[in-house]
Enzyme design. Structure first.
Site, PDB file in Angstrom:
ATOM      1  N   ILE A 154     -38.153 -19.370  28.301  1.00  0.00           N
ATOM      2  CA  ILE A 154     -37.409 -19.091  29.139  1.00  0.00           C
ATOM      3  C   ILE A 154     -35.914 -19.477  28.712  1.00  0.00           C
ATOM      4  O   ILE A 154     -34.793 -18.826  28.770  1.00  0.00           O
ATOM      5  CB  ILE A 154     -37.665 -19.876  30.567  1.00  0.00           C
ATOM      6  CG1 ILE A 154     -38.962 -19.531  30.997  1.00  0.00           C
ATOM      7  CG2 ILE A 154     -36.467 -19.529  31.774  1.00  0.00           C
ATOM      8  CD1 ILE A 154     -39.211 -18.271  31.599  1.00  0.00           C
ATOM      9  N   PRO A 189     -26.013 -17.492  30.569  1.00  0.00           N
ATOM     10  CA  PRO A 189     -24.965 -16.233  31.231  1.00  0.00           C
ATOM     11  C   PRO A 189     -25.133 -16.062  32.529  1.00  0.00           C
ATOM     12  O   PRO A 189     -26.432 -16.371  33.393  1.00  0.00           O
ATOM     13  CB  PRO A 189     -24.768 -15.161  30.203  1.00  0.00           C
ATOM     14  CG  PRO A 189     -26.252 -15.083  29.834  1.00  0.00           C
ATOM     15  CD  PRO A 189     -26.790 -16.869  29.651  1.00  0.00           C
ATOM     16  N   VAL A 190     -24.200 -15.430  33.404  1.00  0.00           N
ATOM     17  CA  VAL A 190     -24.308 -14.847  34.718  1.00  0.00           C
ATOM     18  C   VAL A 190     -24.379 -13.485  34.788  1.00  0.00           C
ATOM     19  O   VAL A 190     -24.178 -13.040  35.980  1.00  0.00           O
ATOM     20  CB  VAL A 190     -23.490 -15.780  35.714  1.00  0.00           C
ATOM     21  CG1 VAL A 190     -23.843 -17.393  35.853  1.00  0.00           C
ATOM     22  CG2 VAL A 190     -22.211 -15.615  35.431  1.00  0.00           C
ATOM     23  N   ASP A 191     -24.648 -12.678  33.754  1.00  0.00           N
ATOM     24  CA  ASP A 191     -24.426 -11.428  33.937  1.00  0.00           C
ATOM     25  C   ASP A 191     -25.148 -10.528  34.562  1.00  0.00           C
ATOM     26  O   ASP A 191     -24.818  -9.678  35.355  1.00  0.00           O
ATOM     27  CB  ASP A 191     -24.515 -10.864  32.487  1.00  0.00           C
ATOM     28  CG  ASP A 191     -25.897 -11.156  31.698  1.00  0.00           C
ATOM     29  OD1 ASP A 191     -26.437 -10.319  31.078  1.00  0.00           O
ATOM     30  OD2 ASP A 191     -26.385 -12.301  32.181  1.00  0.00           O
ATOM     31  N   LEU A 192     -26.302 -11.011  35.016  1.00  0.00           N
ATOM     32  CA  LEU A 192     -27.290 -10.293  35.972  1.00  0.00           C
ATOM     33  C   LEU A 192     -26.757 -10.435  37.251  1.00  0.00           C
ATOM     34  O   LEU A 192     -27.086  -9.695  38.139  1.00  0.00           O
ATOM     35  CB  LEU A 192     -28.798 -10.779  35.721  1.00  0.00           C
ATOM     36  CG  LEU A 192     -29.391 -10.745  34.322  1.00  0.00           C
ATOM     37  CD1 LEU A 192     -30.937 -11.139  34.493  1.00  0.00           C
ATOM     38  CD2 LEU A 192     -29.282  -9.202  33.836  1.00  0.00           C
ATOM     39  N   ASN A 248     -34.112 -27.279  43.990  1.00  0.00           N
ATOM     40  CA  ASN A 248     -33.922 -25.902  43.493  1.00  0.00           C
ATOM     41  C   ASN A 248     -33.829 -24.942  44.693  1.00  0.00           C
ATOM     42  O   ASN A 248     -33.468 -23.970  44.723  1.00  0.00           O
ATOM     43  CB  ASN A 248     -34.633 -25.352  42.266  1.00  0.00           C
ATOM     44  CG  ASN A 248     -34.329 -26.203  41.062  1.00  0.00           C
ATOM     45  OD1 ASN A 248     -33.201 -26.627  41.124  1.00  0.00           O
ATOM     46  ND2 ASN A 248     -34.975 -26.033  39.960  1.00  0.00           N
ATOM     47  N   ARG A 265     -29.679 -36.273  39.023  1.00  0.00           N
ATOM     48  CA  ARG A 265     -29.399 -34.736  39.633  1.00  0.00           C
ATOM     49  C   ARG A 265     -30.867 -34.194  40.257  1.00  0.00           C
ATOM     50  O   ARG A 265     -30.647 -33.401  41.103  1.00  0.00           O
ATOM     51  CB  ARG A 265     -29.252 -33.900  38.584  1.00  0.00           C
ATOM     52  CG  ARG A 265     -27.943 -34.529  37.779  1.00  0.00           C
ATOM     53  CD  ARG A 265     -27.446 -33.353  36.634  1.00  0.00           C
ATOM     54  NE  ARG A 265     -27.297 -32.168  37.599  1.00  0.00           N
ATOM     55  CZ  ARG A 265     -26.829 -31.069  36.898  1.00  0.00           C
ATOM     56  NH1 ARG A 265     -26.392 -31.234  35.558  1.00  0.00           N
ATOM     57  NH2 ARG A 265     -26.400 -29.847  37.539  1.00  0.00           N
ATOM     58  N   ARG A 267     -24.165 -25.838  37.550  1.00  0.00           N
ATOM     59  CA  ARG A 267     -24.154 -24.347  37.320  1.00  0.00           C
ATOM     60  C   ARG A 267     -24.805 -23.624  38.713  1.00  0.00           C
ATOM     61  O   ARG A 267     -24.275 -22.505  38.908  1.00  0.00           O
ATOM     62  CB  ARG A 267     -25.377 -23.891  36.363  1.00  0.00           C
ATOM     63  CG  ARG A 267     -25.342 -24.607  34.971  1.00  0.00           C
ATOM     64  CD  ARG A 267     -26.386 -24.054  34.085  1.00  0.00           C
ATOM     65  NE  ARG A 267     -26.370 -22.663  34.090  1.00  0.00           N
ATOM     66  CZ  ARG A 267     -25.146 -22.037  33.671  1.00  0.00           C
ATOM     67  NH1 ARG A 267     -24.300 -22.792  32.746  1.00  0.00           N
ATOM     68  NH2 ARG A 267     -25.197 -20.626  33.548  1.00  0.00           N
TER      69      ARG A 267
HETATM   70  C1  EPZ Z   1     -33.405 -21.903  38.136  1.00  0.00           C
HETATM   71  O1  EPZ Z   1     -32.162 -21.698  37.069  1.00  0.00           O
HETATM   72  C2  EPZ Z   1     -33.530 -23.427  38.194  1.00  0.00           C
HETATM   73  N1  EPZ Z   1     -32.275 -23.971  38.564  1.00  0.00           N
HETATM   74  C3  EPZ Z   1     -33.808 -23.923  36.763  1.00  0.00           C
HETATM   75  O2  EPZ Z   1     -34.224 -25.280  37.057  1.00  0.00           O
HETATM   76  C4  EPZ Z   1     -34.876 -23.340  36.249  1.00  0.00           C
HETATM   77  O3  EPZ Z   1     -35.090 -23.812  34.974  1.00  0.00           O
HETATM   78  C5  EPZ Z   1     -34.946 -21.862  36.073  1.00  0.00           C
HETATM   79  O4  EPZ Z   1     -34.513 -21.337  37.469  1.00  0.00           O
HETATM   80  C6  EPZ Z   1     -35.952 -21.096  35.642  1.00  0.00           C
HETATM   81  O5  EPZ Z   1     -37.154 -21.386  36.556  1.00  0.00           O
HETATM   82  C7  EPZ Z   1     -32.097 -23.984  39.894  1.00  0.00           C
HETATM   83  O6  EPZ Z   1     -32.686 -23.148  40.694  1.00  0.00           O
HETATM   84  C8  EPZ Z   1     -30.713 -24.483  40.268  1.00  0.00           C
HETATM   85  P1  EPZ Z   1     -32.853 -18.084  35.513  1.00  0.00           P
HETATM   86  P2  EPZ Z   1     -31.510 -20.161  36.893  1.00  0.00           P
HETATM   87  O7  EPZ Z   1     -31.479 -17.241  36.076  1.00  0.00           O
HETATM   88  O8  EPZ Z   1     -31.417 -19.521  38.098  1.00  0.00           O
HETATM   89  C9  EPZ Z   1     -31.113 -15.904  31.621  1.00  0.00           C
HETATM   90  C10 EPZ Z   1     -34.009 -27.571  36.759  1.00  0.00           C
HETATM   91  O9  EPZ Z   1     -34.410 -28.379  35.949  1.00  0.00           O
HETATM   92  N2  EPZ Z   1     -30.185 -15.344  32.546  1.00  0.00           N
HETATM   93  O10 EPZ Z   1     -34.142 -17.822  36.110  1.00  0.00           O
HETATM   94  O11 EPZ Z   1     -29.990 -20.542  36.322  1.00  0.00           O
HETATM   95  C11 EPZ Z   1     -31.049 -17.522  31.679  1.00  0.00           C
HETATM   96  O12 EPZ Z   1     -30.030 -17.909  30.541  1.00  0.00           O
HETATM   97  C12 EPZ Z   1     -33.357 -26.204  36.359  1.00  0.00           C
HETATM   98  O13 EPZ Z   1     -34.100 -27.836  37.851  1.00  0.00           O
HETATM   99  C13 EPZ Z   1     -29.380 -14.285  31.802  1.00  0.00           C
HETATM  100  O14 EPZ Z   1     -29.106 -13.973  30.561  1.00  0.00           O
HETATM  101  O15 EPZ Z   1     -32.424 -19.729  35.800  1.00  0.00           O
HETATM  102  C14 EPZ Z   1     -32.473 -17.929  31.034  1.00  0.00           C
HETATM  103  O16 EPZ Z   1     -32.534 -17.698  29.842  1.00  0.00           O
HETATM  104  C15 EPZ Z   1     -32.960 -26.326  34.863  1.00  0.00           C
HETATM  105  N3  EPZ Z   1     -28.408 -13.924  32.697  1.00  0.00           N
HETATM  106  C16 EPZ Z   1     -33.357 -17.115  31.765  1.00  0.00           C
HETATM  107  O17 EPZ Z   1     -32.527 -15.718  32.264  1.00  0.00           O
HETATM  108  C17 EPZ Z   1     -28.140 -14.244  34.146  1.00  0.00           C
HETATM  109  O18 EPZ Z   1     -27.386 -13.673  34.551  1.00  0.00           O
HETATM  110  C18 EPZ Z   1     -33.792 -17.251  33.450  1.00  0.00           C
HETATM  111  O19 EPZ Z   1     -32.703 -17.995  34.092  1.00  0.00           O
HETATM  112  C19 EPZ Z   1     -29.394 -15.118  34.502  1.00  0.00           C
HETATM  113  C20 EPZ Z   1     -30.193 -15.548  33.593  1.00  0.00           C
END
Ligand code: EPZ
Length: 424
Positions: free
Chosen positions: A331, A124-127, A23, A401, A94
């Site tokens: 999360i 989602p990626v809205d943030l 990551n 992965r 993703r």
């Molecule tokens: C990163 O994912 C990691 N992936 C994930 O690891 C990890 O579980 C996660 O952070 C939390 O620690 C990588 O680094 C590649 P987030 P990311 O944005 O960035 C919501 C693994 O097993 N959200 O912190 O996608 C989202 O849906 C993977 O190695 C929005 O709603 O996680 C989630 O519920 C799995 N809108 C929460 O926030 C957004 O635009 C946290 O997601 C972005 C996120």
């Protein structure tokens, strides 16, 4: 399609080397798009996700050379051929969305496929998009793609106030802000070690960043970034996974390269469950303190809280702990897919929404089970290490992965484990 067969037994004894962090590497690689000079990463993990990111960068015109058996990635994007990240690659992973910020900052425009759904949640990626809008970008979602355009003269510094913590959105905004005009402040930013690692790499490329590792990061934009060499931080999730192995199966294991500071909340939790952890220069040595593992309650949170990426593995341990544990997944909305598979092995688990209640049983029993996502797959392997008889874990492509050489690493400490080809 391969499966992994584990014959339960134990105890485990020996040393397991911990690789560089998936990551971290998945956000460090897109950073090469920010400069026309080479970026070299050392201590890179050898994983299918890294190969997918390589494919994506090459599709954008970057060059990625794998050296030293893949431990070194020498990258250059002096001749980008456009800025379109295709669905065919993005749908596989993703983290592909992390090319959007660097492309927008460097080229002033980008077209990136939306990632689509995921087994563990809607994600989602809205943030990410809101952060770029705060830097003056115009975004248009069309035909499953984000069409992004920076204002003339490039992105502008701004204040990005995240309503909740997102690792990916923080990383994307941080990379984009390095080349934006003026100052960007990221509020309620993620504080994960992978964010700190990214900031240190960007600083080595000439970026002006402060506050990484806190909830407020400040970036002074610069005109251009130069080349650098950066060592990928240790994979704290791989580390935590293998620290659990001697707790599940007995014995003592040293995880080389591990540091407690990467996993403080996790270390405190497993100590409360009955682990003994000794930190030396070599790494972290783990064994049961005295007697069986005890039940503990777990709640996943952003760093420095308990990592969601270790929740499934922790559940595997708690299946045979003395007493009842409550795990709360805060999360992701659908991250208990491993529970019914563990129940197939004789565990007692009740899931209601984001809460799982695990009542420990004396011993699990081997069974054929199915991996559903990356962390779920390794939790089944952990559970199998002490189960009676043989467990066959299917669909282990999920495992590839995020874990390199699982069979070699676990058999190296005495586990009975092998990988077999299955007829499709
Ligand atoms: C990163 O994912 C990691 N992936 C994930 O690891 C990890 O579980 C996660 O952070 C939390 O620690 C990588 O680094 C590649 P987030 P990311 O944005 O960035 C919501 C693994 O097993 N959200 O912190 O996608 C989202 O849906 C993977 O190695 C929005 O709603 O996680 C989630 O519920 C799995 N809108 C929460 O926030 C957004 O635009 C946290 O997601 C972005 C996120």
């Amino acid at each position: 399609m391969d499966s992994i067969i584990v014959t339960g037994g134990g105890p485990l004894r020996g040393t397991i080397p911990i690789a560089g962090a998936k990551n971290a590497c998945l956000t460090l690689m897109p950073a090469t798009l920010l400069s026309d000079e080479p970026l070299t990463l050392t201590n890179a993990p050898r994983l299918s996700d890294i190969r997918t990111m390589t494919q994506l960068l090459e599709s954008l015109g970057a060059e990625v050379a794998k050296l030293s058996d893949g431990l070194v990635l020498s990258m250059s994007s002096h001749a980008l051929n456009g800025a379109r990240a295709d669905y065919d690659i993005v749908r596989k992973m993703r983290a592909s969305i992390l090319v959007l910020g660097p492309l927008l900052a460097r080229q002033g425009q980008a077209v990136v496929s939306l990632p689509g759904g995921c087994a563990i949640g809607a994600r989602p990626v809205d943030l990410h998009l809101k952060a770029f809008e705060a830097m003056g970008a115009e975004l248009d979602l069309r035909d499953g793609y984000v069409h992004a355009k920076a204002p003339s003269g490039g992105l502008k510094g701004g204040v990005v106030d995240f309503p909740f913590v997102s690792v990916g959105a923080t990383e994307n905004a941080l990379m984009a802000a390095t080349l934006a005009k003026g100052t960007t402040v990221l509020k309620n930013a993620a504080q994960e070690p992978e964010i700190v690692d990214l900031a240190q790499c960007l600083q080595a490329m000439g970026a002006q960043i402060s506050g990484e590792g806190t909830d407020t990061i400040e970036v002074q934009g610069v005109d251009r970034l130069h080349g650098a060499t950066h060592r990928v931080v240790t994979d704290r999730i791989e580390l935590g996974t293998y620290m659990l192995a001697p707790l599940v199966a007995g014995g003592e294991v040293t995880c080389t390269g591990g540091k407690r500071s990467l996993l403080e909340a996790f270390c405190a939790k497993i100590e409360a469950a009955g682990a003994e952890i000794v930190e030396t220069d070599a790494g972290l040595t783990v064994r049961r303190a005295n007697g069986p593992i005890r039940a503990v309650d777990v709640e996943t949170e952003p760093f420095p809280g308990f990592p969601t990426d270790l929740q499934a593995q922790m559940m595997a341990l708690l299946c045979t702990a003395e007493g009842t544990s409550v795990l709360e997944e805060k999360i992701f909305e659908n991250r208990f897919m491993h529970a019914p598979e563990l129940v197939r092995m004789g565990a007692t688990i009740e899931v209601h929404g984001g809460t799982a209640t695990v009542t420990g049983v004396p011993k699990l029993k081997g069974a054929p089970v199915m991996a559903t996502d990356l962390r779920a797959s390794v939790s089944l392997i952990l559970a199998a290490l002490a189960a009676e008889g043989e467990t066959r874990v299917g669909r282990v492509y999920h495992l590839d992965r995020g874990y390199e050489h699982v069979v070699a690493k676990l058999s190296g400490v005495g586990a009975q484990i092998e990988r077999v080809k299955e007829d499709d």
